[in-house]
Design a protein around this motif. Structure first.
Motif: not given
Lengths: 138, 181
Positions: A96, A98, A126, A130, B24, B26-27, B46-47, B49
């Motif tokens: 992911l 961002h 996670l 990330i 769910l 993730k953000n 902002n991540q 879970l």
């Protein structure tokens, strides 16, 4: 005369000290766009490294500037911030990314299914690896 | 033999149903805020879970400590290296359940969440109140609570103790979507 000189030296040292302290207090964040990547890797490799040994991967990748390449599986916009999901061979895990504000504006040039190269700072694992503050390279 | 098959099929179906009832994000976002006359400290993550099992009301949250972004780089460095020691404890977690989950309606309603919060390697039972909005397509949760630093053995050096509040206000917002895959 010497007394005056000493006070002058102390004063100058004090000013320098205060300036250094102020600079340190306001030390800027790492500028991802202008920094060289610490590690160049594929989305697949970094994801499998984290899923096989998270502790080892943490010590290798955390807080490093990672240049990652892969295929886009999803483009999302959450709270006006862009997120790019990179596909991996793993069914559940992905990478992911961002995006920074700057790169979020460039997100509309990207398409799902196309390859992409990004760089960002790795903050951990996670369900997915990330990366934050990502910049689109191409 | 037949009964075994029946049991197997039963389990297969129930597990399928359960899989569909997971929500769910993730953000998810978590923000904490400390305000003293000397300085204000704010950090965003902002991540986050977060997973809700809609059949049981169970909730699990995972937070990467290094994902907290501060305005000043030095604050972020101190936070990670000295206060929460994120190399040693990279994640904070919450595991618990939403009380009276079935009664939560589409519109905003309050519900209590109870469970174990683990920060800095230390676990503590907490019960907080949060705002819920539930539909088939989403479960949205937001709220805030107070974290006492001493409870989690987070030590602030005396030199900067006037800069940081002892009780930190933490606010959260999770917009869960049905989990597919």
């Amino acid at each position: 005369m010497t007394k005056k000189r000493i006070t002058l030296v102390i004063l100058i040292l004090g000013i320098i000290g205060a300036f250094v302290a102020y600079k340190m207090y306001n030390k800027p964040h790492v500028d991802v766009a202008d920094s060289k990547s610490d590690i160049v890797i594929s989305a697949d490799k970094i994801q499998s490294d984290f899923s096989t040994n998270e502790n080892l991967a943490n010590s290798n990748y955390l807080e490093k500037i990672i240049e990652v390449s892969g295929e886009i599986s999803e483009l999302t916009l959450e709270n006006k911030k862009g997120i790019i999901t990179l596909k991996t061979n793993d069914d559940f895990g992905s990478v992911l990314c961002h995006l920074s504000d700057n790169s979020t504006q460039k997100m509309n040039t990207l398409k799902v299914g196309k390859p992409v190269r990004l760089k960002g700072i790795c903050t951990g694992y996670l369900m997915d690896v990330i990366l934050v503050k990502c910049e689109i390279i191409n | 033999m037949k009964t075994i098959y029946t049991v197997l099929i039963y389990f297969l179906f129930t597990s399928l149903i359960c899989a569909q009832e997971r929500y769910l994000t993730k953000n998810g976002s978590i923000t904490f805020f400390s305000s003293t006359p000397i300085e204000d400290i704010k950090a965003d993550n902002n991540q986050v879970l977060s997973i809700i099992d809609a059949s049981s009301g169970k909730m699990a949250i995972s937070i990467l400590m290094k994902s907290f972004m501060f305005k000043k780089a030095l604050m972020q460095e101190h936070f990670n290296e000295n206060y929460v020691e994120s190399d040693k404890y990279p994640k904070a977690t919450f595991k618990g359940r939403i009380l009276d989950f079935d009664t939560i309606e589409l519109t905003k309603s309050k519900a209590k969440v109870t469970g174990t919060l683990t920060i800095h390697g230390i676990s503590k039972e907490i019960t907080i109140e949060a705002n819920f909005a539930k539909s088939k397509e989403a479960i949205n949760v937001d709220g805030e609570f107070i974290v006492n630093l001493a409870d989690f053995n987070i030590k602030i050096p005396a030199v900067v103790s006037k800069n940081i509040q002892e009780n930190i206000k933490v606010s959260f917002k999770f917009n869960h979507k049905p989990y597919k895959k």
